[in-house]
Design a protein around this motif. Structure first.
Motif, PDB file in Angstrom:
ATOM      1  N   UNK A 165      -0.396   8.019  14.314  1.00 34.82           N
ATOM      2  CA  UNK A 165       0.571   7.728  12.987  1.00 34.82           C
ATOM      3  C   UNK A 165       0.290   8.769  11.894  1.00 34.82           C
ATOM      4  N   UNK A 166       1.263   9.378  11.308  1.00 36.34           N
ATOM      5  CA  UNK A 166       0.945  10.668  10.439  1.00 36.34           C
ATOM      6  C   UNK A 166       1.554  10.228   9.126  1.00 36.34           C
ATOM      7  N   UNK A 167       1.587   9.051   8.784  1.00 37.56           N
ATOM      8  CA  UNK A 167       2.107   8.809   7.363  1.00 37.56           C
ATOM      9  C   UNK A 167       1.092   7.538   7.034  1.00 37.56           C
ATOM     10  N   UNK A 168       1.236   7.278   5.590  1.00 41.79           N
ATOM     11  CA  UNK A 168       0.352   6.232   5.363  1.00 41.79           C
ATOM     12  C   UNK A 168       0.585   4.699   5.651  1.00 41.79           C
ATOM     13  N   UNK A 169      -0.475   3.929   5.947  1.00 39.36           N
ATOM     14  CA  UNK A 169      -0.269   2.614   6.194  1.00 39.36           C
ATOM     15  C   UNK A 169      -1.050   1.797   5.577  1.00 39.36           C
ATOM     16  N   UNK A 170      -0.704   0.619   5.160  1.00 35.30           N
ATOM     17  CA  UNK A 170      -1.636  -0.299   4.504  1.00 35.30           C
ATOM     18  C   UNK A 170      -1.239  -1.695   5.027  1.00 35.30           C
ATOM     19  N   UNK A 171      -2.200  -2.604   4.799  1.00 29.19           N
ATOM     20  CA  UNK A 171      -2.161  -3.966   5.357  1.00 29.19           C
ATOM     21  C   UNK A 171      -1.156  -4.814   4.281  1.00 29.19           C
ATOM     22  N   UNK A 172      -0.050  -5.412   4.696  1.00 32.51           N
ATOM     23  CA  UNK A 172       0.729  -6.230   3.889  1.00 32.51           C
ATOM     24  C   UNK A 172       0.066  -7.566   3.841  1.00 32.51           C
ATOM     25  N   UNK A 173       0.915  -8.362   2.755  1.00 36.09           N
ATOM     26  CA  UNK A 173       0.598  -9.432   2.676  1.00 36.09           C
ATOM     27  C   UNK A 173       1.715 -10.497   2.371  1.00 36.09           C
ATOM     28  N   UNK A 174       1.485 -11.778   2.119  1.00 36.32           N
ATOM     29  CA  UNK A 174       2.549 -12.693   2.006  1.00 36.32           C
ATOM     30  C   UNK A 174       3.436 -12.409   0.700  1.00 36.32           C
ATOM     31  N   UNK A 175       2.694 -11.974  -0.403  1.00 35.96           N
ATOM     32  CA  UNK A 175       3.399 -11.587  -1.752  1.00 35.96           C
ATOM     33  C   UNK A 175       4.283 -10.538  -1.483  1.00 35.96           C
ATOM     34  N   UNK A 176       3.963  -9.533  -0.841  1.00 38.50           N
ATOM     35  CA  UNK A 176       4.692  -8.430  -0.493  1.00 38.50           C
ATOM     36  C   UNK A 176       6.021  -8.592   0.064  1.00 38.50           C
ATOM     37  N   UNK A 177       5.625  -9.442   1.048  1.00 37.88           N
ATOM     38  CA  UNK A 177       6.658 -10.006   1.986  1.00 37.88           C
ATOM     39  C   UNK A 177       7.747 -10.636   1.216  1.00 37.88           C
ATOM     40  N   UNK A 178       7.453 -11.674   0.319  1.00 37.13           N
ATOM     41  CA  UNK A 178       8.260 -12.259  -0.494  1.00 37.13           C
ATOM     42  C   UNK A 178       9.237 -11.374  -1.396  1.00 37.13           C
ATOM     43  N   UNK A 179       8.437 -10.258  -2.114  1.00 30.30           N
ATOM     44  CA  UNK A 179       9.371  -9.474  -2.984  1.00 30.30           C
ATOM     45  C   UNK A 179      10.339  -8.650  -2.383  1.00 30.30           C
ATOM     46  N   UNK A 180      10.244  -8.512  -1.106  1.00 28.03           N
ATOM     47  CA  UNK A 180      10.838  -7.669  -0.218  1.00 28.03           C
ATOM     48  C   UNK A 180      12.013  -8.698   0.642  1.00 28.03           C
ATOM     49  N   UNK A 181      12.057  -9.865   0.056  1.00 27.06           N
ATOM     50  CA  UNK A 181      13.232 -10.840   0.525  1.00 27.06           C
ATOM     51  C   UNK A 181      12.722 -11.556   1.547  1.00 27.06           C
ATOM     52  N   UNK A 182      11.435 -11.870   1.642  1.00 23.53           N
ATOM     53  CA  UNK A 182      10.864 -12.697   2.882  1.00 23.53           C
ATOM     54  C   UNK A 182      10.947 -11.781   4.171  1.00 23.53           C
TER      55      UNK A 182
END
Length: 173
Positions: A116-133
């Motif tokens: 993978x040649x692009x940035x990757x981060x660990x998401x969380x429930x809060x981020x998932x929710x702000x993107x509509x679930x």
């Protein structure tokens, strides 16, 4: 006997509903409910310990991919996203991966294995929710240079559909 019939009917109904949802998702393409709204900003730390802020990519087209190491359709898409980053980086594309794994342990080796040649981060429930679930994976957003969501793809989508969306956004200055 009635219980057995009810169980069989319930199983058949569950299979029919599952297949209908899977078929609809696979062909869904962009979901217009979030189109043209400003993409919620976030600040995370990527796998290399560097800050990952969506706002730093303003002025670029962003392919924001919510995925997980255990997700079969995600595993199929990621090599294409690596290729997109290689082919369209100089035209203004930035791919960003948000792993929805429970912890980072499987993500690092996966990142290396898939080159993978692009940035990757660990998401969380809060981020998932702000993107509509984020209820299923993968979920991919195309974000225009102005920071507005232009498309949302849910589930396994033909990769050429996503690439066409990327090309269209890159051409729009």
């Amino acid at each position: 006997m009635k219980k057995i019939i009810l169980i069989v009917v319930a199983i058949i109904l569950a299979i029919v509903l599952y297949e209908a949802a899977r078929h609809r998702t696979a062909q869904a393409g962009p979901v217009s409910a979030t189109n043209h709204s400003l993409a919620p900003d976030f600040s995370l730390t990527d796998l290399n310990g560097q800050p990952l802020d969506l706002s730093t990519y303003r002025g670029k087209v962003v392919l924001l991919d919510f995925w997980a190491t255990w997700c079969t359709p995600c595993r199929a898409e990621i090599p294409h996203f690596v290729e997109f980053q290689n082919n369209y980086r100089d035209h203004g594309l930035q791919v960003v991966g948000i792993s929805m794994d429970d912890d980072l342990k499987p993500v690092g080796p996966f990142y290396k294995e898939y080159k993978m040649n692009y940035p990757v981060a660990l998401g969380n429930d809060k981020l998932a929710q702000v993107y509509g679930g984020i209820l299923g994976l993968p979920v991919t957003f195309l974000i225009g240079r102005d920071g507005h969501i232009q498309a949302k793809y849910v589930g396994a989508v033909d990769i050429s559909t996503i690439e066409q969306g990327v090309k269209s956004l890159l051409q729009a200055k």
